[in-house]
Design an enzyme around this catalytic site. Sequence first.
Site, PDB file in Angstrom:
ATOM      1  N   SER A 110       0.764  -1.276   0.032  1.00 14.56           N
ATOM      2  CA  SER A 110       0.137   0.107   0.076  1.00 14.56           C
ATOM      3  C   SER A 110       0.881   1.404  -0.102  1.00 14.56           C
ATOM      4  O   SER A 110       0.646   2.242   0.840  1.00 14.56           O
ATOM      5  CB  SER A 110      -0.910   0.159   1.208  1.00 14.56           C
ATOM      6  OG  SER A 110      -1.688  -1.138   1.491  1.00 14.56           O
ATOM      7  N   GLU A 139      -4.467  -2.558   1.265  1.00 16.31           N
ATOM      8  CA  GLU A 139      -4.440  -3.580   1.857  1.00 16.31           C
ATOM      9  C   GLU A 139      -5.399  -3.481   3.190  1.00 16.31           C
ATOM     10  O   GLU A 139      -6.088  -4.500   3.739  1.00 16.31           O
ATOM     11  CB  GLU A 139      -2.970  -4.082   2.314  1.00 16.31           C
ATOM     12  CG  GLU A 139      -2.257  -4.389   1.436  1.00 16.31           C
ATOM     13  CD  GLU A 139      -0.663  -4.394   2.070  1.00 16.31           C
ATOM     14  OE1 GLU A 139      -0.369  -5.728   2.303  1.00 16.31           O
ATOM     15  OE2 GLU A 139      -0.083  -3.266   2.248  1.00 16.31           O
TER      16      GLU A 139
END
Lengths: 157, 298, 778
Positions: C528, C737
Amino acid sequence: MVIHSITVTVNGAQEHLDVPANMTLLHMLREKLALTGTKNGCEAGECGACTVLVDGEPVNSCLVLAVEVDGRQVITVEGLAPEGELSPLQEAFVEHNAVQCGFCTPGMLIVGHALLQRNPHPSEEEIKEALVGNLCRCTGYLRIIRAVQTAADKGGA
Amino acid sequence: MLSRLGLPSFDYVRAGTPDEVCRLLKKHGEAAQLLMGGTDLFPRMRDGFIHPRIVVDLKHLPGMHDILYDEGTGLTVGAAVSMNRLACHSAVQDIYPLLAEAANSVASYPLRNRATIGGNLCNASPCADTAPATLVLDGHVVLYGLNGEREVPSSEFFIGPGETAMRSDEFLMAVRYPSPPANAVGRYLKLGRNRSGDLAIVSVAVFGFHDGSTPSSYQFRIALGSVAPVPLRTAEAEDVLATNPPGEEIFEVAAQKAMEAAAPIDDVRGSAVYRNAMVRHLTLRGLREVWERMREER
Amino acid sequence: MTHLTSDPVGKNVHRVDIYDKVIGTATFIDDMPFGPGLYHGRLVRSPHAHALIKKVDASKALELPGVKAVVTGHDTPTQIGLYLKDRHIFCPDRVRYVGDPVAGVVAVSPEIAQEGARLVKVEYEALPAVFDPVDAIQPGAPLIHPDLGHYEVVNFIFPQPGTNISEHFKLRKGNVDAVWSQCAAIVEGTFRLPQIQHVPIETHCAVALWQPARQVTLWTCSQSPFAQRDLIAQSLGIPHGDLRVVAHYVGGGFGGKAGVSMEACAVVMARAVKGHPVKLRMTREEEFVSTTVRQSLVAHTKIGCDAEGNLLAMETQYYFGGGAYNEYGVNIARAAGYSCTGPYDIPNVKGDSYCVYTNRPVGSAMRGFGMPEIHWGIEQIMDQLAEKMGMDPVAFRRRNCVKTGDTILTGMKMPAIDLGACIDKVTEAIRWDRKEDPSAAHKKRGKGIAIMWKAPAMPPNPGSSAIVRFNEDATVNVEIGAQELGQGAFTVAAQVAAQALGVPYEWVRISAPVDTKYSPYEWQTVASRITWSMGNAVKAAAEDAKRQLLEVVADHWDEDPNDLDIKDGKVISYRTEEEQPLEKMVVYGLPNENFEGWKGGPIVGHGKFMPTYVTNLDFETGQGPRAVVHYTVGAQAVDLEVDTETGQIEILRIASAYDVGKAINPDLVLAQIEGGAVQGASSAFEALQFDEQGQPLNASLVDYRIMTSADVPQEIVGHIVETPLEDGPWGARGVGEHVMVQTAPAIANAIYDAIATRFSDLPLSAEKVFLALQRTEA
């Protein structure tokens, strides 16, 4: 390997093709006609990424032989709208951001389109039920369902 | 160990007459496979379980797509009728809604455009969705072989998992369902791992109607799927319901008997313990719902 | 182009890739044509969970007409791996899981390649296998990597040679042993998770071409084209400049297409048939068990709090079942170690996190990277402690959750975040304080909450870079190395570039596919990190281009560049209100007066971003000034019903809130929230199953079920909280995520609320719930 000559109309164009007996419609579209919008996700009829219309009805093209569509009409995602345009359903997908990785999208569009053709005003339950054979791992389905609803509300497929 | 990329090579032939099919079956034996919708055949070929030399497409034989109803003979469904066509047909919806419900429960709409009643029954998976309904509706399969046509009651058709009473030269042409008794009510209940679209972990078909010839004045038929080597009727449960007037208590006894008739296994989809419990639960629910609607329609 | 969007950051602009994807022209690797010279590959895989390879006989395969080459472990003697080089591309002497590749057959058609694979005869000597990580660390357990001590490893991973332990992370803060006696309540529990798989709808696919004259090209649906180049180049001794990786759209990544798995096989196979591209595509079945999976975990956790409910101590042992190769998975155990408390402020912590070899499929990055695995237990045990204290689970979390400025378990100060706001949003959306009735008499209704945190788990120096180039008509090409997985990376890059340049969003093009020959470096599209890290690089590149532009125009106008700006694609002067359109001048420059010379020229901006402040951590204590770059935090609440007659669970509503710092595209953040909630909920019911010999039992979509449209919650409500990240572009941090990290324990907590039964082991199932209800009734 036995080759069969078939004539099939794909996205409105008549095609004369020589196909092995064991070639599925999925591979015929992708390899013989370079229509790669229809995807191979499992080759077992489980994921729906390969869905196309045969004589107006959605089928998992991974489980149909090319020889079986001799004389038939096939529509793929590439044929849902004329070039340069979007169908109402495709527009609704754009409006709702109902696409992430895009791999399930062609199958979803085909099944959504077919639903609206046979049921122009589906309930949310009916939309969910119609899409149950199309797996998506990215979007969580809600926007896709909303997009089909929007297209229905606007009276189009 | 792992499945193939695509299908293995084979020859494809579109059968024109029933006799042609029998000849091909006789000639090629196990090297020939019959093709209906392909939804069972092709995955099994890709998984390496079978590798036929020739695939015989039955879908273009005369009558294979017919759905015919008259009150005398009942419903005749050609073997190549798809689940969707079966479920949408007005005669099926009006007179055999249980069959429509069962057909509609298969997988997804696109798959139901290809899956056929003939294929579903001949594949003879213990979890075949049209089998319990066919059993309680007293369906007969119409087979065609070198010796001509013969009819086999569905109760004698399923021999084992993937095994039917068809001889090696025979194929299934049609399924016949007698006209149901007036005001009969049916229900197909299916439990899967997803809310919809899955194979059955357990399935139950319940079919009830008024029957003056029984002590209870009613007949209830119950068939189970996925909980034995074959789909099966449940004689003891049905006896209980034929002998005693319908009601919650007797339904519970019948559901218990249905559970005792089941012989499920543990597998990746579920345990025998759970499946047994669900047979009981689904049978009970089915009886309640069927009885409720029977009372409404009286 | 009818509509032009100024200042797109913070706006819900359409995705740059959506048109391509809805008309079916978006190219994925399997869609690419390679001409008649294309060969096809098929891998020969081990049928044993653990065995020595005695002999590989490819002679019959090579005799088959149409087979062009067979490669084996003899062709790949050097090892490969991201953090720990514990793999060979093809196994030379030992196989370690069912599916481990032993040989690769190259042929003119997929069918012949498969037939050839069938004809390769391999002799094995079966070895005892071990499948559970706790079993694997017992003395006498079969040793899966006897040469562990000789593997190259990065300096922040610590394998233990002579054991099956590939990583051990220790966290020691305060003194737990001294503090238990001060606790008013203590709860202890063991939590288990099986391996699960990403199930991307696109299976792994790679095409490799090894030209006789040195250039090697790999086309791949990878999240990590540069990491793939690096690892494969190192392993095969190819200069980086001669290995070109071209990465197209990824049809679902979730971490499974990060690092290297089957792609290296394709390159080795291509080496054997120089001049011919070789395509290797995983079937769905291969995708399940021989690409990568999420690691299994056995977690022992003990926590205690004081009389007011303040957490005092936590002791944890995490045993990750890393599978046969832990080259990537070791960092999952490490990340779980330095975040082992979950998002809580706990003064005394003793954590041991292990990555353990098992004879199972390769455990690797899956969305959350250790966080879903550990939060499964953490969020349940917090509920258990709250219950023991008679405290509401929400109140307990509000009191104990990590806050800005807290000294967290590694000794780092928590950067600015607002987990309390996230908790507020979800409890409001789920109507936490209201006990609501189930929809039927045989159903029970319950609500559960779970919070989370995650830091990007990376080496300390992962870099991003970007180039911004103008075209003659002032449209802009942005070159990045980040990959579009569906998360919207390309769209964010375009928004950032447009905003920082001062041009309309619609003028920006992303130069795709990512191609290591032309694209600037990007560590990986994982963790991320892309909105933050790539975003910073693109912003820097755009600002560089803008500065060059303003200098030229300032010179031209004889003004100070500080008085100039670019708005809607025009340079403007705040002082004189003069305007200079960008068209043409961005390539051709501007003429001097009377055309006596020119100034300027093609504008090419470049930028990079690499965090410079991450420090190593003490091996014994896990303490260090800066363990991670930052944390993203969030909360989820679930409202569900349990059907007591069947055990089936119906999720009514999921409410999520994440602190993303700045939503560059709010609708894309909400799209991540929705997709994550469903994947998170689905993951609670998923498990790869194996028999006693380690053979996979459900490696297909028939028996590995994921949520379908019929299973989705009735409602998913997403909220965005924005506490700016200090070094994020406009304050942005990642969320890709986080959105599914805590869904499974939120569900478990809601089930407990409904039926007072706690499930410590995943997967959940209707069957488990039903049988548990039966037991409680009995």
